[in-house]
Design a protein around this motif. Structure first.
Motif, PDB file in Angstrom:
ATOM      1  N   GLU A 244      28.454  46.514  39.312  1.00 26.58           N
ATOM      2  CA  GLU A 244      27.926  45.509  40.386  1.00 26.58           C
ATOM      3  C   GLU A 244      26.243  45.962  40.633  1.00 26.58           C
ATOM      4  OE1 GLU A 244      30.119  43.267  42.141  1.00 26.58           O
ATOM      5  OE2 GLU A 244      31.767  44.168  40.973  1.00 26.58           O
ATOM      6  N   ILE A 375      37.702  45.534  42.128  1.00 29.64           N
ATOM      7  CA  ILE A 375      36.764  44.573  42.839  1.00 29.64           C
ATOM      8  C   ILE A 375      36.395  43.521  41.649  1.00 29.64           C
ATOM      9  CG2 ILE A 375      34.325  44.636  43.212  1.00 29.64           C
ATOM     10  CD1 ILE A 375      34.506  47.700  43.898  1.00 29.64           C
ATOM     11  N   GLN A 376      36.463  43.627  40.752  1.00 33.80           N
ATOM     12  CA  GLN A 376      36.146  42.448  39.636  1.00 33.80           C
ATOM     13  C   GLN A 376      37.432  41.700  39.564  1.00 33.80           C
ATOM     14  OE1 GLN A 376      33.611  41.603  38.289  1.00 33.80           O
ATOM     15  NE2 GLN A 376      34.204  39.964  36.645  1.00 33.80           N
ATOM     16  N   ASN A 377      38.728  42.036  39.886  1.00 33.87           N
ATOM     17  CA  ASN A 377      39.776  41.282  39.797  1.00 33.87           C
ATOM     18  C   ASN A 377      39.732  40.264  41.154  1.00 33.87           C
ATOM     19  OD1 ASN A 377      40.756  42.047  37.433  1.00 33.87           O
ATOM     20  ND2 ASN A 377      42.319  43.625  38.055  1.00 33.87           N
ATOM     21  N   ALA A 378      39.296  41.083  42.166  1.00 31.18           N
ATOM     22  CA  ALA A 378      39.186  40.245  43.449  1.00 31.18           C
ATOM     23  C   ALA A 378      38.283  38.961  43.227  1.00 31.18           C
ATOM     24  CB  ALA A 378      38.657  41.212  44.549  1.00 31.18           C
ATOM     25  N   ARG A 379      37.061  39.430  42.727  1.00 34.80           N
ATOM     26  CA  ARG A 379      36.084  38.105  42.210  1.00 34.80           C
ATOM     27  C   ARG A 379      36.728  37.085  41.567  1.00 34.80           C
ATOM     28  NH1 ARG A 379      32.331  41.125  40.726  1.00 34.80           N
ATOM     29  NH2 ARG A 379      30.916  40.860  42.405  1.00 34.80           N
ATOM     30  N   SER A 380      37.345  37.445  40.189  1.00 35.06           N
ATOM     31  CA  SER A 380      38.003  36.719  39.493  1.00 35.06           C
ATOM     32  C   SER A 380      39.098  35.731  40.142  1.00 35.06           C
ATOM     33  CB  SER A 380      38.424  37.374  38.331  1.00 35.06           C
ATOM     34  OG  SER A 380      37.745  38.221  37.651  1.00 35.06           O
ATOM     35  N   SER A 382      39.277  34.832  43.162  1.00 32.61           N
ATOM     36  CA  SER A 382      38.634  34.062  44.233  1.00 32.61           C
ATOM     37  C   SER A 382      37.926  32.804  43.477  1.00 32.61           C
ATOM     38  CB  SER A 382      37.535  34.675  44.985  1.00 32.61           C
ATOM     39  OG  SER A 382      37.991  36.106  45.698  1.00 32.61           O
ATOM     40  N   VAL A 383      37.455  33.006  42.286  1.00 30.20           N
ATOM     41  CA  VAL A 383      36.762  32.092  41.507  1.00 30.20           C
ATOM     42  C   VAL A 383      37.937  31.018  41.171  1.00 30.20           C
ATOM     43  CG1 VAL A 383      35.650  31.555  39.268  1.00 30.20           C
ATOM     44  CG2 VAL A 383      34.876  33.201  40.916  1.00 30.20           C
TER      45      VAL A 383
END
Length: 399
Positions: A244, A375-380, A382-383
């Motif tokens: 990040e 953290i990246q999976n949570a972003r992905s 959501s997108v």
């Protein structure tokens, strides 16, 4: 404090000579097969008393899963892990009631808290790392099963002795080379396994260098002294896009993790300090097609991270460990009241920590990557609930 991570979060507990040590792991995905047999191998690699190169303290370090699993599978709830302290001898440390040990944490803990553990360094002891290793093993199991991630650490230096393949060389204008690291080193980190590392008790994969390292550690032990060393670690098959901006760059998280390990004094990633000797042209990692519609780099001076974000290349770094502070030699030093005296330390201590630090470094690396993945999976995720980004925002256009 005593917790590490944001989504995959670990809290360790326990002192060197209390009844037990361990940790609580929060955020582990449910439905993953997990029993003590998955965790124990790394615990056994970390435990004391493995060889004449380590402390003779005899601990089995048998891990017990207290919560968070049922019928051998994770529930998604907090996982409690505990290891009993069996061979603890608080009486070995009675002299520390009068003397703060030089370069140990006795004095700073006392000034910070107004009280200190009466034996073994308390939370500053390497005994605290049991919880880290147990938690890191869980993270590593998920990363291996979900992404194929491989994490291998090894001893690359003891005292003034260093593996030849760790001596990085400038190879300017040679686009077929591995940049500032010689080809032998890159071949090593590309293929090395834990079986290779554990083939020798000093955990150095180069047999000739391992002999010299063992002689050095034994010599320091016989004179009741200690020596420092270096652990090198490689993370292979790490997903692209982890890390990040700006304060939580992946290398910053790795540095935080490694420098939180007891006795660490230095961290460098990729070309590290040696990279300062290069020009930009020499140091830059040029891009080429990976043959699958993406890019890869010809060299890897960046150490697998650019802009704080993983780029798919091997992530490799080195961690420096100081000589253990507790030695069984008389030392002229001051008592807590300022009176000069001679400290004669007893107890059982490692003459060099790096052979046992290998699984600790691997564990902390796994915790960093696991948290970054989540953290990246949570972003992905959501997108994916939004409308697709317009194609013109994704198109690659010349300036």
């Amino acid at each position: 404090m005593s917790s590490f991570g944001e989504i995959f979060r670990v809290t360790t507990y326990g002192e060197s000579h209390c009844k037990s040590v361990g940790c609580i792991v929060e955020g582990c995905p449910p439905g993953m097969a997990l029993t003590e047999s998955d965790i124990q191998p790394q615990m056994s690699r970390r435990r004391p008393g493995q060889s004449k190169l380590t402390t003779p303290r005899n601990e089995k370090d048998q891990v017990q899963i207290q919560s968070g699993t049922e019928y051998g599978y994770t529930l998604g709830t907090p996982i409690g892990l505990m290891v009993q302290n069996e061979d603890h001898r608080p009486h070995d440390y009675s002299e520390t009631d009068l003397y703060p040990r030089p370069s140990h944490a006795d004095w700073t803990y006392l000034k910070k808290y107004g009280v200190k553990a009466s034996s073994g360094g308390g939370r500053s002891s390497a005994r605290e790392t049991i919880g880290r290793v147990a938690a890191g093993t869980i993270a590593e199991k998920y990363l291996k099963e979900a992404y194929g991630v491989e994490i291998v650490a090894f001893v690359s230096g003891v005292g003034k002795i260093e593996m030849e393949s760790q001596i990085r060389q400038r190879e300017a204008e040679d686009t077929t080379s591995s940049g500032d690291i010689n080809g032998k080193f890159y071949q090593l980190i590309d293929k090395i396994t834990r079986e290779d590392v554990d083939s020798d008790p000093v955990r150095c994969p180069d047999s000739e260098t391992a002999v010299k390292m063992k002689d050095e550690i034994v010599a320091r032990k016989e004179e009741n002294n200690s020596t420092g060393g270096i652990v090198t670690c490689v993370i292979r098959k790490c997903p692209i896009g982890l890390g990040e901006p700006c304060f939580d760059k992946l290398e910053a998280k790795l540095a935080h993790a490694m420098m939180s390990i007891p006795a660490t004094k230095g961290f460098e990633i990729g070309s590290g300090f040696e990279g300062t000797r290069f020009t930009g042209r020499e140091h830059n990692d040029k891009f080429v097609s990976d043959g699958n519609g993406g890019l890869k780099t010809v060299t890897n001076n960046s150490g697998g991270i650019q802009g704080g974000i993983s780029n798919g290349e091997h992530i490799y770094f080195r961690v420096a460990f100081k000589p253990p502070a507790t030695i069984s030699l008389d030392q002229n030093t001051a008592q807590y009241d300022g009176t000069d005296g001679v400290l004669a330390t007893r107890g059982r201590h490692d003459p060099c920590v790096v052979p046992r630090a290998v699984p600790i470094v691997e564990a902390m690396a796994a915790l960093v990557i696991m948290d970054a993945v989540m953290i990246q999976n949570a972003r992905s995720a959501s997108v994916q609930r939004l409308a697709p980004v317009p194609s013109e925002l994704k198109a690659i256009k010349p300036f």
